[in-house]
Design an enzyme around this catalytic site. Structure first.
Site, PDB file in Angstrom:
ATOM      1  N   GLU A   1       0.827  -1.205   0.000  1.00 32.67           N
ATOM      2  CA  GLU A   1       0.000   0.000   0.000  1.00 32.67           C
ATOM      3  C   GLU A   1       0.863   1.258   0.000  1.00 32.67           C
ATOM      4  O   GLU A   1       0.597   2.217  -0.738  1.00 32.67           O
ATOM      5  CB  GLU A   1      -0.876  -0.040   1.238  1.00 32.67           C
TER       6      GLU A   1
ATOM      7  N   ASP B   1      -5.009  -3.434  -2.927  1.00 30.46           N
ATOM      8  CA  ASP B   1      -4.906  -1.979  -2.955  1.00 30.46           C
ATOM      9  C   ASP B   1      -3.535  -1.513  -3.408  1.00 30.46           C
ATOM     10  O   ASP B   1      -3.412  -0.556  -4.176  1.00 30.46           O
ATOM     11  CB  ASP B   1      -5.296  -1.360  -1.606  1.00 30.46           C
TER      12      ASP B   1
END
Length: 440
Positions: free
Chosen positions: A129, A190
């Site tokens: 991330e 993500d």
């Protein structure tokens, strides 16, 4: 706890930081790295960021000759999107100041020509991330920071050195301080969504081989993380069994899906865009009709999506608006202001209007955690929760006075060196609010 690819269960530290969850494989060949556009060394923070004012930023924009220079405000947002009341150059200068601190706190050289975004408040110091955030931020700051491409290429070099064990074109989602893959070496959705998006931004800024690398990663995401039969995106390339039916709402990035559809012509990404915006609407109507808030995790995602009934991956707050879903007003709101999609605008606006009313227009009263009915249980305030509502406000979520108040809160809340997550979310929200966000 092992779960066949083995991401560890992570815990909210309870101090305003958020524990992370991640995990990723075979090395991409050096030829792939060359095609990916990696160049030079990442000597940071070797040269100082020159951002002493609007005149300096303008001079740097001329010198670097990037595709979409920071501060150019050349991409028009959708009709009806609110703008800040302040002077745009002063707003840009405040973003530059936050970026300088973010960069000095969290971008670290790795000694091999690479660099990585350091995440002291995550489960491990280097997580996917964070690298995705770093690639998006550095690409958007091109023209204001003469080191932006060095930062981007240094992070990309790091990403390519840590491929996922589930797919060579995805990123292993967690590394320890020594740079060793941990937690199963799997991917996290993500992180790879932002890495692919960042590569598309880099192609727009600098040309080169970034686009080819982005397309490989987008194909890998579609192959491993988009359910063939429809339904929301999976947690990572490791998702199987029970976790095959779990999805994280902060992975529902309509702007990314829209960009992937437009770049590849692949209708699966258009279907994903429609699927996720429809799910947002359904969840808001059924489970948060008064607030519009979304939960961190959704279970039975492919059949009967509903908020997690307690802990499914990270904490007992997996079904609440917690340290994952706090990003949703930003992610959905960014698509609303850029694309003008009425569905995204309605979803972001609903969340924003409720929060404005619940806090009586005072951003400092936003708490770090809510039940979907609006009951606050978290402490506050953190940029991870406050800043996303600035983006929602632009899309009709609370009005001009609320937007300006949120900006003033952000402008007065500089990045803290032990709060990578809040600083990174806030900086990206500030880029949207200052009209420095654009599609690749």
């Amino acid at each position: 706890m092992s779960r066949g690819g083995s991401l560890p269960l992570l815990r909210d530290r309870g101090d305003g930081a958020r524990a992370h969850r991640h995990g990723g494989a075979r090395a991409e060949q050096s030829a792939d790295r060359r095609r990916g556009g990696v160049r030079g060394r990442c000597d940071l923070p070797g040269r100082a960021l020159v951002a002493a004012g609007a005149a300096a930023a303008t001079a740097m924009r001329r010198a670097e000759r990037v595709g979409v220079p920071f501060g150019g405000h050349s991409f028009p947002y959708a009709p009806g999107v609110l703008r800040l009341s302040g002077d745009p150059e002063a707003v840009d200068q405040r973003v530059l100041e936050h970026y300088r601190l973010w960069k000095s706190h969290f971008v670290r050289p790795r000694g091999d020509g690479s660099c990585a975004v350091y995440a002291p408040d995550a489960a491990y110091p280097y997580v996917a991330e964070a690298q995705g955030y770093g690639m998006v931020i550095s690409a958007l700051m091109a023209g204001a920071d003469p080191e932006a491409r060095d930062v981007f290429d240094g992070i990309l070099r790091y990403v390519l050195a840590h491929p996922s064990s589930g797919h060579p074109d995805l990123h292993a989602a967690q590394q320890d301080g020594a740079g060793r893959d941990v937690g199963g070496a799997n991917s996290a959705t993500d992180g790879d969504l932002d890495i692919a998006y960042g590569l598309l931004l880099a192609d727009r800024q600098w040309g080169g081989g970034y686009r080819a690398s982005a397309l490989r990663r987008i194909d890998a995401l579609r192959e491993t993380e988009l359910p063939a039969a429809g339904g929301p995106i999976k947690l990572g390339d490791w998702s199987s069994g029970h976790f095959d039916e779990v999805s994280r709402t902060s992975d529902w990035m309509p702007g990314h899906f829209r960009a992937f559809r437009d770049v590849t012509g692949d209708l699966r990404w258009g279907e994903a865009l429609d699927t996720h915006l429809s799910l947002v609407r359904a969840l808001q109507r059924q489970y948060a009709p008064d607030t519009g808030l979304l939960p961190d995790f959704v279970v039975d995602a492919g059949s009967d999506p509903k908020p997690a009934p307690g802990r499914v991956l990270e904490s007992e707050h997996d079904g609440d608006h917690h340290w994952n879903a706090c990003r949703d007003p930003w992610r959905i709101g960014a698509d609303a202001v850029v694309s003008g999609d009425a569905r995204a605008r309605a979803a972001a606006g609903r969340m924003g209007r409720w929060m404005c009313a619940a806090t009586n227009g005072d951003p400092g009263r936003i708490r770090c955690g809510y039940r979907l009915d609006g009951a606050a249980y978290g402490e506050g305030a953190s940029g991870a929760f406050v800043a996303p509502f600035g983006v929602a406000a632009m899309a009709g979520g609370g009005g001009q006075e609320w937007l300006d108040a949120l900006w003033e809160w952000m402008a007065a809340s500089p990045p803290e060196p032990d709060r990578y997550y809040a600083a990174s979310v806030q900086l990206q929200a500030m880029l949207v609010v200052s009209h420095n966000w654009w599609p690749p």
